[in-house]
Design a protein around this motif. Structure first.
Motif, PDB file in Angstrom:
ATOM      1  N   ASP A   1      10.204 -26.794 -18.258  1.00 53.41           N
ATOM      2  CA  ASP A   1      10.759 -26.482 -16.941  1.00 53.41           C
ATOM      3  C   ASP A   1      10.513 -25.030 -16.560  1.00 53.41           C
ATOM      4  O   ASP A   1      10.185 -24.725 -15.398  1.00 53.41           O
ATOM      5  CB  ASP A   1      12.261 -26.774 -16.914  1.00 53.41           C
ATOM      6  CG  ASP A   1      12.572 -28.263 -16.933  1.00 53.41           C
ATOM      7  OD1 ASP A   1      11.615 -29.059 -17.041  1.00 53.41           O
ATOM      8  OD2 ASP A   1      13.754 -28.627 -16.840  1.00 53.41           O
TER       9      ASP A   1
ATOM     10  N   HIS B   1      14.747 -25.996 -10.862  1.00 53.28           N
ATOM     11  CA  HIS B   1      13.563 -26.805 -11.155  1.00 53.28           C
ATOM     12  C   HIS B   1      13.619 -28.157 -10.455  1.00 53.28           C
ATOM     13  O   HIS B   1      12.594 -28.706 -10.048  1.00 53.28           O
ATOM     14  CB  HIS B   1      13.443 -26.983 -12.669  1.00 53.28           C
ATOM     15  CG  HIS B   1      12.251 -27.770 -13.109  1.00 53.28           C
ATOM     16  ND1 HIS B   1      12.290 -29.148 -13.297  1.00 53.28           N
ATOM     17  CD2 HIS B   1      10.980 -27.398 -13.383  1.00 53.28           C
ATOM     18  CE1 HIS B   1      11.102 -29.570 -13.676  1.00 53.28           C
ATOM     19  NE2 HIS B   1      10.286 -28.534 -13.740  1.00 53.28           N
TER      20      HIS B   1
ATOM     21  N   GLY C   1      17.024 -24.670 -15.195  1.00 55.08           N
ATOM     22  CA  GLY C   1      16.208 -25.712 -15.804  1.00 55.08           C
ATOM     23  C   GLY C   1      16.992 -26.531 -16.805  1.00 55.08           C
ATOM     24  O   GLY C   1      18.187 -26.319 -17.015  1.00 55.08           O
TER      25      GLY C   1
ATOM     26  N   GLU D   1       6.864 -24.487 -15.499  1.00 55.57           N
ATOM     27  CA  GLU D   1       6.624 -25.089 -14.184  1.00 55.57           C
ATOM     28  C   GLU D   1       7.266 -24.257 -13.078  1.00 55.57           C
ATOM     29  O   GLU D   1       6.677 -24.074 -12.002  1.00 55.57           O
ATOM     30  CB  GLU D   1       7.148 -26.522 -14.164  1.00 55.57           C
ATOM     31  CG  GLU D   1       6.308 -27.488 -14.990  1.00 55.57           C
ATOM     32  CD  GLU D   1       6.835 -28.915 -14.958  1.00 55.57           C
ATOM     33  OE1 GLU D   1       7.895 -29.139 -14.332  1.00 55.57           O
ATOM     34  OE2 GLU D   1       6.199 -29.782 -15.579  1.00 55.57           O
ATOM     35  N   SER D   2       8.457 -23.737 -13.333  1.00 52.72           N
ATOM     36  CA  SER D   2       9.129 -22.895 -12.338  1.00 52.72           C
ATOM     37  C   SER D   2       8.338 -21.617 -12.085  1.00 52.72           C
ATOM     38  O   SER D   2       8.182 -21.183 -10.937  1.00 52.72           O
ATOM     39  CB  SER D   2      10.550 -22.556 -12.796  1.00 52.72           C
ATOM     40  OG  SER D   2      11.386 -23.691 -12.770  1.00 52.72           O
TER      41      SER D   2
END
Length: 309
Positions: A98, A50, A80, A101-102
């Motif tokens: 995280d 991340h 993350g 978002e990843s």
């Protein structure tokens, strides 16, 4: 290329894992060259995180996956819950943030191998395992592990998981190399010692090693008198490591290979499943890694390289 199995995955994991801590959309041509070459020699697993390049590493990999239309052929290892300027972030909220978002950056709806980038011993393992299992049940994660977690904390996490009928860690990603670290390369990093190796041998938990070749220590470019690389001096310069380098060179001459290939072979010839994260950026480096991964070392040779006998 040789492979190992990791619980939770229906794909095998190649023993050489391509690193991506320099990947960015701005160098996308290079990203494609590196990944296409890696796939061409039989590799299938990409390591990212991340925090790599502020998230740009995952974005670049996502672009490549979409363009090549090969997501189902690739094993993605991302990480993350790394600490930030305010301190540790190993908690359910940070993990969720995280992870989502990843997933968005990578353009996928699941991560094959998800590792917590650091640990926070102040957080009970049960709280962490509970949070990760929610994402496993939702199909967002296939297998979980710890990057830079001690074997004691992994053991505690897996005991909690077993007692509560949950999924535990099925891999670990610390540093393992023939050159033994004097101190952590970065704060919070974990390097594998002899007790850790015994634990992995007993549990057979796969180990995915970063800095497997000790950041170039075995290339022959460095000497005890050359102290230009401050980090290498701080972490790997020691009498014992210079002796290990000499032994690696001696065994390399005997086998007709290079010392850095022997260093890679050391990681891949342990008494438990291992993979090596590599940073090959060109054809020559990649071929060197591939040939190194094919070298067979006996247990006696591994111990001799370590100065244990």
């Amino acid at each position: 290329m040789k492979t190992i199995q990791i619980d939770g995955l229906d794909k095998s994991v190649t023993t050489l894992i391509q690193g991506s801590d320099y990947f960015k959309p701005s160098v996308y041509d290079k990203v494609c060259q590196v990944l296409d070459r890696y796939i061409a020699i039989g590799g299938n697993t990409i390591d990212t995180a991340h925090i790599y390049c502020g998230g740009e590493s995952e974005v670049a990999i996502g672009m490549w996956l979409k363009e090549r239309n090969n997501r189902e052929d690739i094993v993605i290892l991302t990480k993350g819950a790394h600490h930030d300027q305010n301190g540790p972030r190993v908690n359910p909220e940070a993990i969720r943030q995280d992870l989502f978002e990843s997933l968005e950056r990578l353009g996928t709806d699941y991560i094959d191998l998800y590792a917590l980038h650091r640990d926070d011993p102040n957080v009970p393992v049960g709280e962490i395992i509970d949070a990760l299992n929610e994402h496993i049940e939702a199909g967002r994660i296939k297998a979980i592990g710890g990057s830079n977690w001690t074997t004691e904390r992994i053991q505690a996490a897996n005991e909690y998981a077993a007692a509560n009928n949950l999924v535990g860690f099925s891999f670990s990603s610390p540093n393992l190399s023939l050159a033994k670290a004097n101190e952590p390369f970065w704060k919070g990093c974990v390097s594998t010692d002899s007790d850790d190796k015994k634990w992995h041998e007993e549990t057979q938990l796969p180990l995915l090693s970063w800095s497997s070749q000790a950041r170039g220590f075995f290339t022959g470019r460095f000497t005890p008198e050359d102290r230009s690389n401050e980090d290498l001096v701080r972490v790997f310069y020691s009498d014992a490591n210079w002796e290990r380098l000499a032994r690696a060179e001696q065994l390399a001459n005997k086998k007709g290979v290079t010392a850095i290939q022997i260093a890679l072979a050391y990681v891949l010839n342990q008494a438990f499943p291992t993979c090596a994260l590599i940073g090959a950026q060109n054809e020559q480096e990649l071929v060197s890694c591939l040939e190194g991964s094919k070298i067979e070392l006996s247990r006696d040779e591994v111990e001799w390289l370590e100065n244990r006998s």
